[in-house]
Design a protein around this motif. Structure first.
Motif, PDB file in Angstrom:
ATOM      1  N   GLN A 251      10.523 -18.347 -12.810  1.00 23.74           N
ATOM      2  CA  GLN A 251      11.337 -18.625 -11.627  1.00 23.74           C
ATOM      3  C   GLN A 251      11.447 -17.391 -10.725  1.00 23.74           C
ATOM      4  OE1 GLN A 251      15.009 -19.959 -13.391  1.00 23.74           O
ATOM      5  NE2 GLN A 251      14.283 -22.067 -13.705  1.00 23.74           N
ATOM      6  N   GLU A 252      11.632 -16.229 -11.318  1.00 26.32           N
ATOM      7  CA  GLU A 252      11.749 -15.008 -10.529  1.00 26.32           C
ATOM      8  C   GLU A 252      10.434 -14.632  -9.867  1.00 26.32           C
ATOM      9  OE1 GLU A 252      14.681 -12.685  -9.934  1.00 26.32           O
ATOM     10  OE2 GLU A 252      15.089 -14.827 -10.008  1.00 26.32           O
ATOM     11  N   ALA A 253       9.325 -14.814 -10.582  1.00 25.50           N
ATOM     12  CA  ALA A 253       8.014 -14.545  -9.980  1.00 25.50           C
ATOM     13  C   ALA A 253       7.779 -15.475  -8.800  1.00 25.50           C
ATOM     14  CB  ALA A 253       6.911 -14.698 -11.028  1.00 25.50           C
ATOM     15  N   ALA A 254       8.139 -16.751  -8.962  1.00 27.15           N
ATOM     16  CA  ALA A 254       7.988 -17.704  -7.863  1.00 27.15           C
ATOM     17  C   ALA A 254       8.872 -17.316  -6.679  1.00 27.15           C
ATOM     18  CB  ALA A 254       8.330 -19.118  -8.345  1.00 27.15           C
ATOM     19  N   ARG A 255      10.081 -16.819  -6.957  1.00 26.16           N
ATOM     20  CA  ARG A 255      10.970 -16.377  -5.876  1.00 26.16           C
ATOM     21  C   ARG A 255      10.351 -15.218  -5.097  1.00 26.16           C
ATOM     22  NH1 ARG A 255      14.198 -12.215  -5.224  1.00 26.16           N
ATOM     23  NH2 ARG A 255      13.976 -11.551  -7.400  1.00 26.16           N
ATOM     24  N   LEU A 256       9.820 -14.241  -5.801  1.00 25.42           N
ATOM     25  CA  LEU A 256       9.190 -13.107  -5.134  1.00 25.42           C
ATOM     26  C   LEU A 256       8.020 -13.552  -4.260  1.00 25.42           C
ATOM     27  CD1 LEU A 256       9.156 -10.456  -8.022  1.00 25.42           C
ATOM     28  CD2 LEU A 256      10.534 -10.379  -5.928  1.00 25.42           C
ATOM     29  N   LEU A 257       7.250 -14.512  -4.757  1.00 24.92           N
ATOM     30  CA  LEU A 257       6.101 -14.997  -3.995  1.00 24.92           C
ATOM     31  C   LEU A 257       6.547 -15.774  -2.765  1.00 24.92           C
ATOM     32  CD1 LEU A 257       3.837 -16.114  -6.968  1.00 24.92           C
ATOM     33  CD2 LEU A 257       3.519 -14.113  -5.511  1.00 24.92           C
ATOM     34  N   ARG A 258       7.584 -16.593  -2.911  1.00 21.67           N
ATOM     35  CA  ARG A 258       8.088 -17.335  -1.742  1.00 21.67           C
ATOM     36  C   ARG A 258       8.620 -16.374  -0.679  1.00 21.67           C
ATOM     37  NH1 ARG A 258      10.043 -20.945  -5.720  1.00 21.67           N
ATOM     38  NH2 ARG A 258      12.067 -19.891  -5.697  1.00 21.67           N
ATOM     39  N   GLU A 259       9.367 -15.359  -1.117  1.00 22.14           N
ATOM     40  CA  GLU A 259       9.900 -14.391  -0.161  1.00 22.14           C
ATOM     41  C   GLU A 259       8.781 -13.623   0.529  1.00 22.14           C
ATOM     42  OE1 GLU A 259      12.558 -11.983  -2.418  1.00 22.14           O
ATOM     43  OE2 GLU A 259      14.163 -13.477  -2.492  1.00 22.14           O
ATOM     44  N   ALA A 260       7.741 -13.270  -0.222  1.00 22.86           N
ATOM     45  CA  ALA A 260       6.609 -12.557   0.373  1.00 22.86           C
ATOM     46  C   ALA A 260       5.894 -13.434   1.391  1.00 22.86           C
ATOM     47  CB  ALA A 260       5.641 -12.109  -0.727  1.00 22.86           C
ATOM     48  N   GLU A 261       5.725 -14.720   1.082  1.00 24.48           N
ATOM     49  CA  GLU A 261       5.066 -15.629   2.030  1.00 24.48           C
ATOM     50  C   GLU A 261       5.913 -15.811   3.285  1.00 24.48           C
ATOM     51  OE1 GLU A 261       2.717 -19.560   1.173  1.00 24.48           O
ATOM     52  OE2 GLU A 261       4.829 -20.062   1.513  1.00 24.48           O
ATOM     53  N   GLU A 262       7.221 -15.966   3.114  1.00 24.41           N
ATOM     54  CA  GLU A 262       8.099 -16.117   4.275  1.00 24.41           C
ATOM     55  C   GLU A 262       8.073 -14.866   5.145  1.00 24.41           C
ATOM     56  OE1 GLU A 262      11.869 -16.979   2.581  1.00 24.41           O
ATOM     57  OE2 GLU A 262      11.316 -19.029   1.949  1.00 24.41           O
TER      58      GLU A 262
END
Length: 354
Positions: A251-262
């Motif tokens: 979940q945390e890895a996915a959060r970091l990736l979403r924030e990076a994409e945004e």
């Protein structure tokens, strides 16, 4: 000598037997320059060939890779019916060692070329706009090996430690290609598969190994063997954490990736004109160096300045020099075109292949 010490029978490693393990690391920049000079003996280099620059552009290369690079550079010169090995020969040889052979028959359709140009422009612009990212060295849409295009970044210095800011910017750069596709076309494509794989690996290590997630905390669950060959775990070996912890890590890895994409998407939307210009330039020229990326950003900055010549502000659509994180140096500080050769990611660093 073995490359996998964990594959040896433990009886062989008892005291008094083969109990000493010597790790041979990859050469650093100074050592790579010395190795290049050894392999360049007997070969005629052009006066403008600087092996120190070549060494700087080849992080992660082994001695065998460097020997192959020099030999490939000599072959390129012979094919061009030249007696001197020029910087472009070594640059092309480096790309071949990293990416594979460039096939003339591997031509892209016009719409594919435009899509690749948009993708690589996204990588390059996000790298130029992120404060901690390595400078862009070269961007190309010429297919090589398994890649359709490459954005190469050249580290200013050989790193041994990576700060959280650097890793966060690295994620944004990795996802810059996909973000550009979303901004221009409104949808992603299969071309970002390698970027997503690499970014997921980095984000997972940030959470699992480096303690850079507040949800997991300052706990390291590194599962790699102490070997220079990578992070492969022994098949069937138990994880040092529970399934619940694994769920939190995911979940945390996915959060970091979403924030990076945004973040990457926001930067490219703010600089849409630069994105369009750089992608159009790539379609025409196929390969540009890092200075062309900075020139596109400078041109956009000039267009945003008020007519009275004052300092642009957010209300006038200007680009704040500091708060935006844009790294556009003055003319005298522009990177030399001869430095337009990389390396990831990477191998945290490197090029960004599609």
């Amino acid at each position: 000598m073995v490359n996998w010490p964990e594959a040896l029978d433990p009886a062989l490693l008892r005291p008094g037997r083969f109990d000493r393990q010597v790790t041979v690391p990859l050469p650093n920049q100074a050592e790579r320059a010395a190795i290049l000079r050894v392999h360049a003996r007997g070969k005629t280099l052009a006066p403008d060939v600087d092996l120190d620059i070549v060494a700087r552009a080849t992080p992660g290369f082994s001695g065998a890779d460097l020997a192959n690079l020099v030999n490939e550079g000599a072959i390129n010169a012979v094919r061009a019916d030249r007696t001197l090995i020029e910087p472009d020969d070594l640059d092309a040889a480096r790309d071949r060692v990293l990416l594979g052979r460039r096939e003339a028959s591997n031509a892209l359709l016009p719409e594919e070329r435009h899509a690749v140009a948009v993708h690589e422009s996204g990588h390059a612009l996000v790298a130029a706009l992120c404060e901690h990212a390595d400078p862009v060295a070269k961007v190309t849409v010429l297919p090589s090996g398994m890649t359709l295009g490459v954005t190469e970044q050249l580290p200013e210095a050989e790193r041994h430690l990576y700060s959280e800011g650097y890793l966060t910017d690295l994620l944004a750069v990795r996802l810059g290609g996909r973000a550009a596709e979303l901004v221009v076309f409104g949808e992603g494509s299969s071309g970002a598969a390698n970027d997503l794989s690499g970014a997921t690996h980095i984000a997972t290590r940030m959470v699992r190994d480096f303690g850079l997630s507040p949800a997991v905390g300052p706990v390291g669950y590194a599962t790699a063997h102490p070997s220079q060959l990578g992070e492969t775990t022994e098949e069937g070996a138990p994880q040092p954490y529970s399934q619940q912890t694994q769920r939190i890590i995911d979940q945390e890895a996915a959060r970091l990736l979403r924030e990076a994409e945004e973040r990457a998407t926001g930067l490219l939307r703010d600089h849409r004109r630069a994105l369009d210009r750089l992608s159009d330039l790539l379609v025409v020229r196929e390969t540009v160096d890092g200075s062309a990326v900075l020139d596109v950003l400078r041109e956009e900055q000039r267009e945003r300045r008020p007519a009275d010549g004052g300092t642009p502000g957010p209300a006038s659509g200007g680009l704040p020099r500091v708060s935006s994180g844009i790294r556009v140096p003055d003319e005298e500080h522009r990177p030399d075109a001869a430095h337009a050769a990389d390396r990831e990611e990477s191998a945290a660093a490197g090029g960004e292949p599609r």
